[in-house]
Scaffold this active site. Structure first.
Site, PDB file in Angstrom:
ATOM      1  N   LEU A  31       8.240  -1.924 -17.163  1.00  0.00           N
ATOM      2  CA  LEU A  31       7.352  -0.959 -16.515  1.00  0.00           C
ATOM      3  C   LEU A  31       6.017  -0.834 -17.249  1.00  0.00           C
ATOM      4  O   LEU A  31       5.954  -0.890 -18.477  1.00  0.00           O
ATOM      5  CB  LEU A  31       8.025   0.419 -16.445  1.00  0.00           C
ATOM      6  CG  LEU A  31       9.369   0.488 -15.717  1.00  0.00           C
ATOM      7  CD1 LEU A  31       9.794   1.944 -15.540  1.00  0.00           C
ATOM      8  CD2 LEU A  31       9.343  -0.221 -14.371  1.00  0.00           C
ATOM      9  N   HIS A  32       4.965  -0.672 -16.461  1.00  0.00           N
ATOM     10  CA  HIS A  32       3.620  -0.463 -17.000  1.00  0.00           C
ATOM     11  C   HIS A  32       2.968   0.668 -16.215  1.00  0.00           C
ATOM     12  O   HIS A  32       3.612   1.307 -15.369  1.00  0.00           O
ATOM     13  CB  HIS A  32       2.807  -1.767 -16.940  1.00  0.00           C
ATOM     14  CG  HIS A  32       2.846  -2.426 -15.598  1.00  0.00           C
ATOM     15  ND1 HIS A  32       2.310  -1.846 -14.475  1.00  0.00           N
ATOM     16  CD2 HIS A  32       3.373  -3.606 -15.191  1.00  0.00           C
ATOM     17  CE1 HIS A  32       2.488  -2.635 -13.441  1.00  0.00           C
ATOM     18  NE2 HIS A  32       3.151  -3.715 -13.839  1.00  0.00           N
ATOM     19  N   HIS A  35       3.589   0.946 -12.478  1.00  0.00           N
ATOM     20  CA  HIS A  35       4.851   1.578 -12.075  1.00  0.00           C
ATOM     21  C   HIS A  35       4.785   3.090 -12.302  1.00  0.00           C
ATOM     22  O   HIS A  35       5.292   3.865 -11.499  1.00  0.00           O
ATOM     23  CB  HIS A  35       6.016   1.027 -12.898  1.00  0.00           C
ATOM     24  CG  HIS A  35       6.255  -0.433 -12.732  1.00  0.00           C
ATOM     25  ND1 HIS A  35       5.883  -1.370 -13.655  1.00  0.00           N
ATOM     26  CD2 HIS A  35       6.832  -1.123 -11.717  1.00  0.00           C
ATOM     27  CE1 HIS A  35       6.227  -2.567 -13.242  1.00  0.00           C
ATOM     28  NE2 HIS A  35       6.798  -2.458 -12.073  1.00  0.00           N
ATOM     29  N   GLY A 148       4.094  -0.658  -4.365  1.00  0.00           N
ATOM     30  CA  GLY A 148       2.680  -0.877  -4.681  1.00  0.00           C
ATOM     31  C   GLY A 148       2.005  -1.835  -3.706  1.00  0.00           C
ATOM     32  O   GLY A 148       2.639  -2.725  -3.146  1.00  0.00           O
ATOM     33  N   LYS A 150      -0.166  -3.989  -4.585  1.00  0.00           N
ATOM     34  CA  LYS A 150      -0.443  -5.303  -5.179  1.00  0.00           C
ATOM     35  C   LYS A 150       0.440  -6.345  -4.503  1.00  0.00           C
ATOM     36  O   LYS A 150      -0.007  -7.439  -4.184  1.00  0.00           O
ATOM     37  CB  LYS A 150      -0.213  -5.319  -6.693  1.00  0.00           C
ATOM     38  CG  LYS A 150      -0.647  -6.659  -7.278  1.00  0.00           C
ATOM     39  CD  LYS A 150      -0.709  -6.642  -8.763  1.00  0.00           C
ATOM     40  CE  LYS A 150       0.625  -6.902  -9.391  1.00  0.00           C
ATOM     41  NZ  LYS A 150       1.104  -8.304  -9.184  1.00  0.00           N
ATOM     42  N   SER A 186       0.317  -6.166 -14.030  1.00  0.00           N
ATOM     43  CA  SER A 186       1.508  -6.908 -13.630  1.00  0.00           C
ATOM     44  C   SER A 186       2.367  -7.108 -14.863  1.00  0.00           C
ATOM     45  O   SER A 186       1.845  -7.296 -15.972  1.00  0.00           O
ATOM     46  CB  SER A 186       1.094  -8.280 -13.083  1.00  0.00           C
ATOM     47  OG  SER A 186       2.215  -9.146 -13.076  1.00  0.00           O
ATOM     48  N   ARG A 188       3.822  -9.631 -15.543  1.00  0.00           N
ATOM     49  CA  ARG A 188       3.628 -11.011 -16.015  1.00  0.00           C
ATOM     50  C   ARG A 188       2.368 -11.168 -16.877  1.00  0.00           C
ATOM     51  O   ARG A 188       2.198 -12.194 -17.532  1.00  0.00           O
ATOM     52  CB  ARG A 188       3.529 -11.965 -14.818  1.00  0.00           C
ATOM     53  CG  ARG A 188       4.831 -12.089 -14.045  1.00  0.00           C
ATOM     54  CD  ARG A 188       4.715 -13.116 -12.933  1.00  0.00           C
ATOM     55  NE  ARG A 188       6.000 -13.321 -12.268  1.00  0.00           N
ATOM     56  CZ  ARG A 188       6.442 -12.605 -11.241  1.00  0.00           C
ATOM     57  NH1 ARG A 188       5.699 -11.618 -10.751  1.00  0.00           N
ATOM     58  NH2 ARG A 188       7.615 -12.851 -10.701  1.00  0.00           N
TER      59      ARG A 188
END
Ligand code: PAF
Length: 282
Positions: A31-32, A35, A148, A150, A186, A188
């Site tokens: 999570l970032h 989120h 989201g 995105k 993201s 990633r």
């Protein structure tokens, strides 16, 4: 905040919350701030009387690439801290064996919106997303769920899934959260090399420039060609797709009056990044 690892545990934690507004935020962990924004939006929707459920499940069924699954970041301790800080009531954190029967044989395939964009280059991905999200919907039985923008295509497909399957859940889209330099957050991003992390914000710069060109009446094909050419001039970058489509159907734009979507997927080394922007002529 309570954490459930098994389906029965989840059911008993949710039993006292039935009848209230229950907002679900499905995630794959790592999570970032993106989120956290979804979780805060969920908290706001749920209000004081309602409850927020977050799921953290790295869904193997939606990965079309074993390497991507193996290298997907995992930060469970930090994930639980973020959930707690965002006011989540219940976290569901199942293992793959808990989630799926070994001889499962039902699929959930969307056959129109998922044939383009990411669906074209990631076979089976959206069927895996629809399968896990429909299972989470059945397990949690939320009134609302937040996803989201995105993953714009995912959001469109899940809206279609609840429409076509008469699932009584309201789907909410949350705006993309970006780093100060414009890179869409993201899980990633942590895998980017320092060079690619430095060049990745050019995706956002090109999307913003494309929005100007589109508003000024430039043809869609020319706009996509410019974005693709500029991205591929960056060392180590390969475009998967750059497409300008109808924001709802994700297929060809049939009228300039409709909201358009410019969507990009590009490999920065071995990390695939996606981003998008909504466009209109007026
Ligand atoms: O967007 C994601 O993180 C995943 O695709 C989702 C919706 C949690 C399903 O695994």
């Amino acid at each position: 905040m309570q954490t459930a690892y098994a389906k029965e545990e989840l059911r008993s934690m949710l039993a006292p919350l039935r009848g209230r507004r229950l907002v679900l935020v499905p995630t794959m962990g790592a999570l970032h701030e993106g989120h956290a924004t979804l979780l805060r939006q969920a908290r706001q929707l749920a209000g004081e009387d309602g409850a927020v459920v977050a799921s953290i499940f790295l869904n193997p069924v939606q990965f079309d690439n074993a390497g991507d699954l193996a290298t997907y970041p995992k930060t469970p301790v930090q994930d639980l801290e973020i959930c707690h800080a965002c006011g989540v009531d219940v976290v569901f954190m199942p293992s793959p064996d808990t989630m799926y029967c070994s001889d499962r044989s039902i699929t959930m395939e969307e056959t129109h919106l998922s044939t383009v964009l990411c669906g074209a280059s990631r076979p089976g991905h959206f069927a895996g997303v629809c399968l896990v999200v429909s299972k989470l919907f059945n397990l949690v039985q939320p009134t609302d769920a937040v996803f989201g923008k995105k993953d714009y295509q995912q959001l469109a497909i899940l809206r279609r899934m609840v429409r076509d399957m008469d699932i009584p859940i309201q789907i909410h889209g949350a705006e993309i959260v970006r780093d100060a330099d414009g890179l869409a957050l993201s899980s990633r991003n942590v895998r980017l090399t320092p060079e690619h992390r430095a060049s990745a914000p050019s995706i956002r710069r090109l999307l913003l420039a494309a929005r100007e060109s589109y508003a000024a009446g430039q043809p869609a094909d020319d706009i996509c060609a410019v974005v693709k050419r500029e991205l591929e001039m960056i060392s180590g970058v390969r475009c998967d797709y750059v497409e300008l489509v109808d924001a709802e159907t994700l297929h060809e734009l049939t009228s300039p009056q409709r909201l358009a979507l410019l969507a990009v997927a590009a490999w920065f080394g071995d990390v695939r990044l996606i981003d998008n922007i909504e466009l209109s002529r007026s």
